[in-house]
Design a protein around this motif. Structure first.
Motif, PDB file in Angstrom:
ATOM      1  N   MET A 137       0.858  -1.170   0.000  1.00 13.51           N
ATOM      2  CA  MET A 137       0.000   0.000   0.000  1.00 13.51           C
ATOM      3  C   MET A 137       0.910   1.241   0.000  1.00 13.51           C
ATOM      4  N   ILE A 138       0.512   2.233  -0.782  1.00 11.83           N
ATOM      5  CA  ILE A 138       1.278   3.467  -0.900  1.00 11.83           C
ATOM      6  C   ILE A 138       0.458   4.611  -0.314  1.00 11.83           C
ATOM      7  N   ARG A 139       1.050   5.342   0.611  1.00 13.52           N
ATOM      8  CA  ARG A 139       0.406   6.548   1.149  1.00 13.52           C
ATOM      9  C   ARG A 139       0.994   7.750   0.411  1.00 13.52           C
ATOM     10  N   HIS A 140       0.096   8.600  -0.069  1.00 15.96           N
ATOM     11  CA  HIS A 140       0.424   9.793  -0.854  1.00 15.96           C
ATOM     12  C   HIS A 140      -0.094  10.990  -0.072  1.00 15.96           C
ATOM     13  N   ILE A 141       0.818  11.808   0.433  1.00 17.63           N
ATOM     14  CA  ILE A 141       0.430  12.994   1.194  1.00 17.63           C
ATOM     15  C   ILE A 141       0.909  14.220   0.432  1.00 17.63           C
ATOM     16  N   VAL A 142      -0.037  15.102   0.129  1.00 17.65           N
ATOM     17  CA  VAL A 142       0.283  16.341  -0.577  1.00 17.65           C
ATOM     18  C   VAL A 142      -0.280  17.499   0.234  1.00 17.65           C
ATOM     19  N   MET A 143       0.578  18.494   0.520  1.00 17.01           N
ATOM     20  CA  MET A 143       0.165  19.663   1.290  1.00 17.01           C
ATOM     21  C   MET A 143       0.247  20.903   0.412  1.00 17.01           C
ATOM     22  N   PHE A 144      -0.716  21.794   0.615  1.00 16.62           N
ATOM     23  CA  PHE A 144      -0.790  23.013  -0.185  1.00 16.62           C
ATOM     24  C   PHE A 144      -0.865  24.244   0.698  1.00 16.62           C
ATOM     25  N   LYS A 145      -0.116  25.251   0.325  1.00 20.27           N
ATOM     26  CA  LYS A 145      -0.208  26.584   0.926  1.00 20.27           C
ATOM     27  C   LYS A 145      -0.750  27.489  -0.165  1.00 20.27           C
ATOM     28  N   LEU A 146      -1.901  28.090   0.079  1.00 16.03           N
ATOM     29  CA  LEU A 146      -2.544  28.928  -0.919  1.00 16.03           C
ATOM     30  C   LEU A 146      -2.082  30.375  -0.816  1.00 16.03           C
ATOM     31  N   GLN A 147      -2.187  31.077  -1.917  1.00 19.08           N
ATOM     32  CA  GLN A 147      -1.856  32.491  -1.939  1.00 19.08           C
ATOM     33  C   GLN A 147      -2.884  33.255  -1.110  1.00 19.08           C
ATOM     34  N   ALA A 148      -2.514  34.442  -0.649  1.00 14.21           N
ATOM     35  CA  ALA A 148      -3.392  35.242   0.202  1.00 14.21           C
ATOM     36  C   ALA A 148      -4.609  35.774  -0.549  1.00 14.21           C
ATOM     37  N   GLU A 149      -4.454  36.072  -1.835  1.00 18.49           N
ATOM     38  CA  GLU A 149      -5.549  36.629  -2.620  1.00 18.49           C
ATOM     39  C   GLU A 149      -6.694  35.620  -2.734  1.00 18.49           C
ATOM     40  N   ASN A 150      -7.888  36.051  -2.349  1.00 19.14           N
ATOM     41  CA  ASN A 150      -9.092  35.201  -2.376  1.00 19.14           C
ATOM     42  C   ASN A 150      -8.879  33.885  -1.626  1.00 19.14           C
ATOM     43  N   HIS A 151      -8.157  33.948  -0.527  1.00 19.03           N
ATOM     44  CA  HIS A 151      -7.741  32.753   0.192  1.00 19.03           C
ATOM     45  C   HIS A 151      -8.906  31.854   0.602  1.00 19.03           C
ATOM     46  N   GLU A 152      -9.879  32.399   1.310  1.00 22.72           N
ATOM     47  CA  GLU A 152     -10.977  31.572   1.821  1.00 22.72           C
ATOM     48  C   GLU A 152     -11.794  30.965   0.690  1.00 22.72           C
ATOM     49  N   GLU A 153     -12.051  31.728  -0.339  1.00 18.25           N
ATOM     50  CA  GLU A 153     -12.801  31.221  -1.494  1.00 18.25           C
ATOM     51  C   GLU A 153     -12.014  30.114  -2.195  1.00 18.25           C
ATOM     52  N   SER A 154     -10.724  30.335  -2.385  1.00 14.33           N
ATOM     53  CA  SER A 154      -9.873  29.329  -3.035  1.00 14.33           C
ATOM     54  C   SER A 154      -9.803  28.052  -2.215  1.00 14.33           C
ATOM     55  N   LEU A 155      -9.678  28.200  -0.900  1.00 14.92           N
ATOM     56  CA  LEU A 155      -9.603  27.037  -0.015  1.00 14.92           C
ATOM     57  C   LEU A 155     -10.897  26.227  -0.093  1.00 14.92           C
ATOM     58  N   LYS A 156     -12.033  26.890   0.003  1.00 13.93           N
ATOM     59  CA  LYS A 156     -13.313  26.194  -0.056  1.00 13.93           C
ATOM     60  C   LYS A 156     -13.473  25.457  -1.383  1.00 13.93           C
ATOM     61  N   GLU A 157     -13.152  26.120  -2.476  1.00 15.51           N
ATOM     62  CA  GLU A 157     -13.293  25.523  -3.798  1.00 15.51           C
ATOM     63  C   GLU A 157     -12.363  24.315  -3.961  1.00 15.51           C
ATOM     64  N   ALA A 158     -11.117  24.462  -3.534  1.00 10.99           N
ATOM     65  CA  ALA A 158     -10.142  23.379  -3.670  1.00 10.99           C
ATOM     66  C   ALA A 158     -10.516  22.178  -2.808  1.00 10.99           C
ATOM     67  N   VAL A 159     -10.911  22.404  -1.576  1.00  5.44           N
ATOM     68  CA  VAL A 159     -11.268  21.315  -0.674  1.00  5.44           C
ATOM     69  C   VAL A 159     -12.513  20.578  -1.181  1.00  5.44           C
ATOM     70  N   THR A 160     -13.488  21.312  -1.668  1.00  5.74           N
ATOM     71  CA  THR A 160     -14.697  20.690  -2.209  1.00  5.74           C
ATOM     72  C   THR A 160     -14.348  19.762  -3.372  1.00  5.74           C
ATOM     73  N   LEU A 161     -13.529  20.250  -4.292  1.00  6.99           N
ATOM     74  CA  LEU A 161     -13.132  19.422  -5.432  1.00  6.99           C
ATOM     75  C   LEU A 161     -12.262  18.252  -4.982  1.00  6.99           C
ATOM     76  N   ALA A 162     -11.324  18.495  -4.077  1.00  7.11           N
ATOM     77  CA  ALA A 162     -10.425  17.436  -3.607  1.00  7.11           C
ATOM     78  C   ALA A 162     -11.196  16.303  -2.940  1.00  7.11           C
ATOM     79  N   LYS A 163     -12.236  16.629  -2.205  1.00 14.06           N
ATOM     80  CA  LYS A 163     -13.022  15.586  -1.523  1.00 14.06           C
ATOM     81  C   LYS A 163     -13.687  14.640  -2.514  1.00 14.06           C
TER      82      LYS A 163
END
Length: 96
Positions: A1-27
């Protein structure tokens, strides 16, 4: 079994909107056939704000399955979404 961990630091511009959009798609990626199990996690609001914003913690039965995930159209959508929104990305793949 392979565990794949990827971490992201988002830019400050539109941060909360970008985070919500990315997390929704990632899920949605946790349900892909190639993914044995998966979790999308966000940095806690009380944690150090210099931490990464969110991470994918996915397990794959093999590196071949991970490779198939990497080129899956849904994964490519996430990559395209994040392309201009990330400040930093870190990844580790290891056997469990």
């Amino acid at each position: 079994m392979i565990r794949h961990i990827v971490m992201f630091k988002l830019q400050a511009e539109n941060h909360e909107e970008s985070l919500k959009e990315a997390v929704t798609l990632a899920k949605t990626l946790t349900g892909l056939e190639e993914v044995a199990s998966g979790e999308v996690v966000c940095n806690h609001k009380d944690a150090d704000p210099t931490n990464y914003d969110f991470a994918l913690v996915f397990d794959f039965v093999s590196f071949a399955a991970l490779g198939a995930y990497q080129v899956h159209p849904e994964h490519l959508k996430l990559k395209a979404l994040l392309k201009d929104k990330i400040q930093a990305r870190s990844c580790v793949d290891y056997e469990i």
